[in-house]
Design a protein around this motif. Structure first.
Motif, PDB file in Angstrom:
ATOM      1  N   LEU A 285       0.828  -1.198   0.000  1.00  0.00           N
ATOM      2  CA  LEU A 285       0.000   0.000   0.000  1.00  0.00           C
ATOM      3  C   LEU A 285       0.865   1.251   0.000  1.00  0.00           C
ATOM      4  CD1 LEU A 285      -2.660   1.544   0.259  1.00  0.00           C
ATOM      5  CD2 LEU A 285      -2.587   1.117   2.743  1.00  0.00           C
ATOM      6  N   ARG A 286       1.876   1.276   0.852  1.00  0.00           N
ATOM      7  CA  ARG A 286       2.763   2.448   0.903  1.00  0.00           C
ATOM      8  C   ARG A 286       3.454   2.681  -0.434  1.00  0.00           C
ATOM      9  NH1 ARG A 286       7.902   4.190   1.856  1.00  0.00           N
ATOM     10  NH2 ARG A 286       8.719   2.088   1.598  1.00  0.00           N
ATOM     11  N   LEU A 287       3.933   1.601  -1.048  1.00  0.00           N
ATOM     12  CA  LEU A 287       4.612   1.733  -2.330  1.00  0.00           C
ATOM     13  C   LEU A 287       3.642   2.149  -3.429  1.00  0.00           C
ATOM     14  CD1 LEU A 287       6.922  -1.418  -2.139  1.00  0.00           C
ATOM     15  CD2 LEU A 287       7.593   0.963  -1.812  1.00  0.00           C
ATOM     16  N   ALA A 288       2.422   1.624  -3.401  1.00  0.00           N
ATOM     17  CA  ALA A 288       1.419   2.015  -4.394  1.00  0.00           C
ATOM     18  C   ALA A 288       1.093   3.498  -4.272  1.00  0.00           C
ATOM     19  CB  ALA A 288       0.155   1.170  -4.228  1.00  0.00           C
ATOM     20  N   GLU A 289       1.008   3.993  -3.041  1.00  0.00           N
ATOM     21  CA  GLU A 289       0.779   5.429  -2.844  1.00  0.00           C
ATOM     22  C   GLU A 289       1.920   6.246  -3.451  1.00  0.00           C
ATOM     23  OE1 GLU A 289      -1.733   7.127  -1.429  1.00  0.00           O
ATOM     24  OE2 GLU A 289      -2.938   5.343  -1.042  1.00  0.00           O
ATOM     25  N   THR A 322      -1.911  -6.637 -16.834  1.00  0.00           N
ATOM     26  CA  THR A 322      -2.253  -5.501 -17.683  1.00  0.00           C
ATOM     27  C   THR A 322      -3.727  -5.166 -17.508  1.00  0.00           C
ATOM     28  OG1 THR A 322      -0.538  -6.021 -19.299  1.00  0.00           O
ATOM     29  CG2 THR A 322      -2.333  -4.622 -20.040  1.00  0.00           C
ATOM     30  N   LEU A 323      -4.011  -3.932 -17.172  1.00  0.00           N
ATOM     31  CA  LEU A 323      -5.373  -3.478 -16.922  1.00  0.00           C
ATOM     32  C   LEU A 323      -6.073  -3.160 -18.237  1.00  0.00           C
ATOM     33  CD1 LEU A 323      -4.509  -1.017 -14.013  1.00  0.00           C
ATOM     34  CD2 LEU A 323      -5.117  -3.436 -13.836  1.00  0.00           C
ATOM     35  N   SER A 324      -7.375  -3.060 -18.180  1.00  0.00           N
ATOM     36  CA  SER A 324      -8.134  -2.738 -19.389  1.00  0.00           C
ATOM     37  C   SER A 324      -7.902  -1.294 -19.818  1.00  0.00           C
ATOM     38  CB  SER A 324      -9.625  -2.990 -19.165  1.00  0.00           C
ATOM     39  OG  SER A 324     -10.108  -2.199 -18.084  1.00  0.00           O
ATOM     40  N   GLU A 325      -7.573  -0.425 -18.869  1.00  0.00           N
ATOM     41  CA  GLU A 325      -7.359   0.991 -19.172  1.00  0.00           C
ATOM     42  C   GLU A 325      -6.226   1.516 -18.296  1.00  0.00           C
ATOM     43  OE1 GLU A 325     -11.232   2.370 -18.208  1.00  0.00           O
ATOM     44  OE2 GLU A 325     -11.954   2.292 -20.269  1.00  0.00           O
ATOM     45  N   PRO A 326      -5.509   2.537 -18.742  1.00  0.00           N
ATOM     46  CA  PRO A 326      -4.419   3.092 -17.932  1.00  0.00           C
ATOM     47  C   PRO A 326      -4.941   3.698 -16.632  1.00  0.00           C
ATOM     48  CG  PRO A 326      -4.274   3.828 -20.216  1.00  0.00           C
ATOM     49  CD  PRO A 326      -5.616   3.190 -20.059  1.00  0.00           C
ATOM     50  N   THR A 327      -4.088   3.722 -15.629  1.00  0.00           N
ATOM     51  CA  THR A 327      -4.462   4.290 -14.336  1.00  0.00           C
ATOM     52  C   THR A 327      -3.305   5.077 -13.745  1.00  0.00           C
ATOM     53  OG1 THR A 327      -5.424   3.814 -12.161  1.00  0.00           O
ATOM     54  CG2 THR A 327      -3.724   2.307 -12.950  1.00  0.00           C
ATOM     55  N   ASP A 328      -3.636   6.065 -12.933  1.00  0.00           N
ATOM     56  CA  ASP A 328      -2.654   6.742 -12.091  1.00  0.00           C
ATOM     57  C   ASP A 328      -3.143   6.784 -10.647  1.00  0.00           C
ATOM     58  OD1 ASP A 328      -4.707   8.586 -12.241  1.00  0.00           O
ATOM     59  OD2 ASP A 328      -3.519  10.188 -13.138  1.00  0.00           O
ATOM     60  N   LEU A 329      -4.131   5.948 -10.333  1.00  0.00           N
ATOM     61  CA  LEU A 329      -4.718   5.920  -9.000  1.00  0.00           C
ATOM     62  C   LEU A 329      -4.006   4.905  -8.116  1.00  0.00           C
ATOM     63  CD1 LEU A 329      -8.551   6.112  -9.703  1.00  0.00           C
ATOM     64  CD2 LEU A 329      -7.015   7.949  -8.989  1.00  0.00           C
ATOM     65  N   ALA A 330      -3.560   5.348  -6.963  1.00  0.00           N
ATOM     66  CA  ALA A 330      -2.885   4.455  -6.024  1.00  0.00           C
ATOM     67  C   ALA A 330      -3.808   3.319  -5.594  1.00  0.00           C
ATOM     68  CB  ALA A 330      -2.403   5.240  -4.814  1.00  0.00           C
ATOM     69  N   LEU A 351      10.500 -12.550   3.010  1.00  0.00           N
ATOM     70  CA  LEU A 351      10.871 -11.672   1.907  1.00  0.00           C
ATOM     71  C   LEU A 351      11.891 -10.646   2.367  1.00  0.00           C
ATOM     72  CD1 LEU A 351       7.431 -11.006   0.167  1.00  0.00           C
ATOM     73  CD2 LEU A 351       9.157 -12.727  -0.382  1.00  0.00           C
ATOM     74  N   ARG A 352      12.846 -10.408   1.491  1.00  0.00           N
ATOM     75  CA  ARG A 352      13.884  -9.393   1.729  1.00  0.00           C
ATOM     76  C   ARG A 352      13.482  -8.047   1.140  1.00  0.00           C
ATOM     77  NH1 ARG A 352      19.624  -8.803   1.953  1.00  0.00           N
ATOM     78  NH2 ARG A 352      20.373  -7.143   0.597  1.00  0.00           N
ATOM     79  N   LEU A 353      12.761  -8.092   0.028  1.00  0.00           N
ATOM     80  CA  LEU A 353      12.430  -6.864  -0.703  1.00  0.00           C
ATOM     81  C   LEU A 353      11.093  -7.040  -1.389  1.00  0.00           C
ATOM     82  CD1 LEU A 353      14.664  -4.793  -3.095  1.00  0.00           C
ATOM     83  CD2 LEU A 353      12.614  -5.868  -4.007  1.00  0.00           C
ATOM     84  N   VAL A 354      10.308  -5.968  -1.456  1.00  0.00           N
ATOM     85  CA  VAL A 354       9.099  -5.939  -2.273  1.00  0.00           C
ATOM     86  C   VAL A 354       9.115  -4.654  -3.099  1.00  0.00           C
ATOM     87  CG1 VAL A 354       7.714  -7.339  -0.701  1.00  0.00           C
ATOM     88  CG2 VAL A 354       7.717  -4.851  -0.447  1.00  0.00           C
ATOM     89  N   GLY A 355       8.520  -4.730  -4.274  1.00  0.00           N
ATOM     90  CA  GLY A 355       8.468  -3.570  -5.144  1.00  0.00           C
ATOM     91  C   GLY A 355       7.166  -3.531  -5.917  1.00  0.00           C
ATOM     92  N   VAL A 356       6.770  -2.317  -6.290  1.00  0.00           N
ATOM     93  CA  VAL A 356       5.574  -2.092  -7.102  1.00  0.00           C
ATOM     94  C   VAL A 356       5.988  -1.205  -8.276  1.00  0.00           C
ATOM     95  CG1 VAL A 356       3.265  -1.060  -7.195  1.00  0.00           C
ATOM     96  CG2 VAL A 356       4.007  -2.295  -5.145  1.00  0.00           C
TER      97      VAL A 356
END
Length: 421
Positions: A285-289, A322-330, A351-356
């Protein structure tokens, strides 16, 4: 090496390695990049000669470990010759998708320092860090910070040259390899350049070097003493003037961040390995924000959301949708990333690392306004835009989702987190 240059090797350093006043340009170069990435999954090969490239009769060396280079093996060499020079070398096939993923993460580290990043290839870039001094410190301190983050987050090493110009910074990174940091002070450029062979100058290929050798010019210092018109007569107007300027350290080119972003992401390396799914979800969640805010700041939206999950043994998997449409929403990015994590079956794996990451970018103004999971998105969009405005005025930590506020209230707010982007 003169007293005006200092070479920094790994280990604690009480201060900048040399006087970096006026040295706002960094050249960062990964050490044996393809090989280093392969060794993350094959640590038993460390210390042995390793070559990455095609194994067929027409195969070419893409990269060689420093142990293999000791036998004369180098990139672009036919693999048959490399095997003759170093028959004990371990040859691995290249995996360019893997290298691209690591490269993207490394460049995110660069861009967390400064937006002025000029990528030259997957494994090297120029950075202009003059504007980051108030926030992060002197250029040499920033260079060490980058080296630390690359090592901690990606498990590989890089060499960094710090100088007042791009040309000198690149030379400096070359001369402190592997895993080094070299500062060339602005008033020490001539002392640094003049002992070097003329082949060190950009634009000096094999034929030009032969011409200069015929003229008795073997070092940069010797070339610098030749009148420009003589060099132009022998080499042509453009090349003669170019080499004379470089021989005196003159290089007016600025760092040009001309390459558009192909993706925007963020990742976190934990201080201790984590196997608590709730902690991982909060981190996603933090990374998505963070990613959503960067997308909106850049004016982009993306169609593909991916997660990176690195285990304690450095084995890394990625999952994408891949989403149906582009997004910029966290919110959309987080829900997609969470589902990818849960589908990966690693909820009880440390886990050592996570990424979004969000890829397949396009200008947000050209993207259709999407509905977020069958709900009108206007409320979420307005909420996130309001968060952007607050963050712009008071800083990114001034407003955040309630789940992240609760995490901070429960403890120190880190949950084992380490360095991030």
């Amino acid at each position: 090496m003169s007293r005006k240059q200092q070479l920094h090797r790994p280990g604690p350093q009480p201060g900048p390695p040399a006087d970096d006043t006026g040295c706002g340009i960094l050249h960062v170069d990964m050490d044996a990049f393809f090989v280093s990435v392969e060794l993350l999954e094959r640590p038993e090969l460390r210390g042995r000669p390793v070559v990455v490239g095609g194994a067929g009769p027409r195969g070419v060396v893409s990269a060689a470990s420093y142990e293999a280079r000791g036998f004369g093996v180098h990139s672009a060499m036919p693999m048959t010759r490399a095997r003759r020079l170093c028959p004990q070398a371990v040859v691995l096939p290249p995996d360019h998708g893997k290298y691209s993923r690591v490269s993207a993460a490394v460049f995110e580290i660069f861009r967390s320092v400064t937006p002025l990043v000029e990528g030259l290839s997957l494994d090297e870039a120029f950075l202009d860090v003059a504007g980051a001094r108030r926030r992060l410190g002197r250029p040499a301190v920033i260079a060490q910070l980058i080296r630390d983050q690359v090592r901690d987050q990606q498990g590989i090493t890089c060499s960094v040259g710090v100088a007042s110009t791009k040309f000198v910074a690149k030379l400096a990174s070359t001369r402190c390899k592997p895993d080094g940091l070299l500062v060339v002070p602005a008033d020490g450029v001539v002392d640094f350049l003049h002992p070097l062979p003329v082949a060190a100058l950009w634009g000096v290929g094999e034929r030009t070097e032969q011409t200069l050798t015929r003229l008795g010019l073997r070092t940069v210092g010797q070339l610098a003493q030749v009148p420009p018109d003589t060099l132009q007569r022998e080499l042509g107007n453009a090349l003669g003037a170019h080499l004379h300027a470089l021989a005196w350290g003159r290089d007016p080119r600025e760092v040009d961040p001309h390459t558009p972003d192909k993706s925007i992401g963020a990742e976190e390396t934990f201080d201790t390995d984590i196997d608590d799914p709730e902690v991982i979800r909060r981190e996603l969640l933090r990374l998505a924000e963070k990613v959503g805010a960067r997308l909106r700041e850049s004016g982009n939206a993306g169609r593909t959301v991916s997660v990176k999950l690195r285990m304690a043994n450095f084995k890394t998997i990625t999952r994408a949708r891949t989403l149906s449409e582009p997004t910029d929403l966290a919110r959309v990015i987080y829900i997609t990333a969470r589902e990818l994590y849960e589908a990966a079956g690693l909820e009880r794996v440390r886990l050592r690392l996570v990424g979004v990451r969000v890829e397949n970018l396009s200008p947000a103004g050209e993207a259709p306004r999407q509905l977020a999971f069958d709900e009108p998105d206007n409320g979420w969009r307005e909420a996130e835009q309001a968060m952007d405005q607050v963050a712009h005025r008071f800083g990114r930590g001034a407003v955040r989702p309630a789940a992240l506020v609760r995490r901070a209230a429960d403890g120190d707010g880190r949950d084992g987190r380490g360095r991030g982007q």
